[in-house]
Scaffold this active site. Sequence first.
Site, PDB file in Angstrom:
ATOM      1  N   GLU A 155       0.798  -1.223   0.000  1.00  0.00           N
ATOM      2  CA  GLU A 155       0.000   0.000   0.000  1.00  0.00           C
ATOM      3  C   GLU A 155       0.838   1.283   0.000  1.00  0.00           C
ATOM      4  O   GLU A 155       0.411   2.291  -0.535  1.00  0.00           O
ATOM      5  CB  GLU A 155      -0.940   0.008   1.218  1.00  0.00           C
ATOM      6  CG  GLU A 155      -2.069  -0.999   1.143  1.00  0.00           C
ATOM      7  CD  GLU A 155      -3.067  -0.691   0.047  1.00  0.00           C
ATOM      8  OE1 GLU A 155      -3.391   0.503  -0.158  1.00  0.00           O
ATOM      9  OE2 GLU A 155      -3.496  -1.636  -0.631  1.00  0.00           O
ATOM     10  N   SER A 421     -46.902 -31.234  30.552  1.00  0.00           N
ATOM     11  CA  SER A 421     -46.685 -31.997  31.789  1.00  0.00           C
ATOM     12  C   SER A 421     -45.386 -31.642  32.490  1.00  0.00           C
ATOM     13  O   SER A 421     -45.191 -32.017  33.657  1.00  0.00           O
ATOM     14  CB  SER A 421     -46.702 -33.498  31.484  1.00  0.00           C
ATOM     15  OG  SER A 421     -47.980 -33.896  31.036  1.00  0.00           O
TER      16      SER A 421
END
Length: 713
Positions: A155, A421
């Site tokens: 870069e 239940s």
Amino acid sequence: MNDRSRRNGERREPSFERAREDYERDDDDLRLSAEDRPYRGGRNPVAPRQQPRRQKTEGRGGRKQRRKGRSFFGRIFYWGLVLGLWAVLGVGGVVAYHAAQLPPIDQLTVPKRPPNIAILAADGSLLANRGETGGRTITLGEVPPYLPKAFVAIEDRRFYEHFGIDPIGLTRAVVNNVTKRGGVQGGSTLTQQLAKNLFLTQERTAARKIQEAILSLWLERTYTKDQILELYLNRVYFGSGAYGVEAAAQRYFNKSARSVTIAEAAMLAGLVQAPSRLAPNRNPEAAEKRAQLVIAAMADQGLITPASAKSALVAPAEAAERTGAGSVNYAADYVMDVLDDFIGAIEGDVTVLTTIDTKLQASAETMLVEALNAQGAKQGVGQGAIVSMAPDGALRALIGGRDYTKSQFNRATAARRQPGSAFKPFVYLAALENGLTPDAIRDDSPVSIRGWQPENNSRTYRGPVTLQTAFALSLNTVVVKLNQEIGPKEAVRVAQRLGINSALQANPSLALGTSEVTPIELTSAYASFANGGKGVLPYVIREVKSLSGKVLYARKGSGFGEVVKPQILSMMNAMFNETMVRGTGSKANIPGWEMGGKSGTTQDFRDAWFVGFSSRLVTAVWLGNDDNSTMKRVYGSGLPAEIWSKFMKAAHAGQQPAPLPGGLWHSGPKSIFEPGEPVAGIAPRPQGAVEGDRAWTPPPPQEKNFLERLFGG
């Protein structure tokens, strides 16, 4: 009068004739020519036709021509200088204008990076990152030296030489772009890219470039090169929501930036040019080609050795595959839901140490997904959830759905469903606290309450049975009668005391689990039976630290104290254990361990549960559909119990069996009561019929004889 006229004694009048003639002949004639005379109404018409009266001498003409020659080049220099000055002034004005659009330089500061929340498992491994950046801040000293060098090489190779703007690099980029060598290149330095990321938008305008240059100069004046590079590595965007090199390493390689190889570092450095196009998980070929350029640049600039470059080229980086259904994100989301309650607003990066066990989390995900893939379509089951916690409430595994990538709704913590239940234990606990015991006998027979007539699942009845038998076989009529006997409000109070926070309706159907609850609160309520009767609050956060290591929160305390008396607890655990040994949970039992559990199936098979525990772990499994549609006869004792059993067996593998805290209650005579003969007035119970959630089988002959003697045949 002159002296001569005086000497002759004559007086002579002055004459101007001679003077006029001399004047007219004089080369230095000062009279106006025609073209010099003023003319009203515009240009003098005579002027163009007039010719000079006399030619200048040759010598004077030569000097004139030389002066004309010098003035031509002088004019070029002069106007060049003037234009240059105007250009400088113009550029200065433009720069000043755009600089005025920025905050005052003396007030300019680098904006704070959005905080990252690193969520760790109990063993310290990373579960997930949360926050806008996707990863925590990392320093140059933490990463291998070749990682930042990779960015410099590709870069901004003159990063350590320029002052924020690189005229040489810009010129080189222009030449390369014109000659089309090396592809299209940009002239922005790392400092300029950082300035853009910190302060500006991504628009491509001359105004932005000018402001970018101004800010680059400010950054170079304010920070050292290493500080600028560190800021850059933590702010640049790498795609897929990852800001900063740490987030990118985690996203693409499932590892920290501290552990990346040269090949992986090169791929990350190459990625910033075009994150979407070069993402290794989307376009691996383009990402690898770009990484090769980075490696070559690093070797060319002497940042890595030729041998290292060769090794990196031979073994290129590969994006890590995402395996599984991403269930850790359900746990991470839950962490974020509760984190604010402990530390408030988050100003900087923090690390959250959780109670999640990565092995149990992965195991629970596997068990659920495999079961649904194999049987979900056949049995009409679309979703599921698993909650597993230590008896003190520490969450070990949290699965909020079948696939996080397709649905982020956390069913484990946010879905309220009827427990069926699985709610019955709270009614039985209330009954025991009101003086009953597991061997108390109640009649399993038809019941009608203001027109409501609940039935057992088998549509048959057993007559007089013990509470322990009714509990183990999940008989509906007995628990409904118990609920009416003690009062529904009493059952609500008991359930809330143990940790049920959802609204409960104190009505007759409460006993059959018609009030909705979440899996996590039902699991935490069952934990009281596994830990010796203490109330718990489910928790997932153990400790929170800042990036500097400061402890912001550390868990203290152990729960709400005793919520179930020891004698009552032993009775409940005996009933739970009987369910696992001979009742609806018998297929899920783990030999060698004292286990307790309860299945749950709601009306029309909309929900199916299995919740159970050992002295080590409490786990709940829920199956159903998000649209509340019915499943194809899925009982809690079926597929949910199967998933629960596989998970619990894996979780207990290699562990030393331990009894349930509080022990198991034992009665004088045998507590299980299963009459083998039909009771007068009640339909006979056919062999193989389903009772509650369990297929019934006749009792052994010795039990039948005992019951006949007890009740007179």
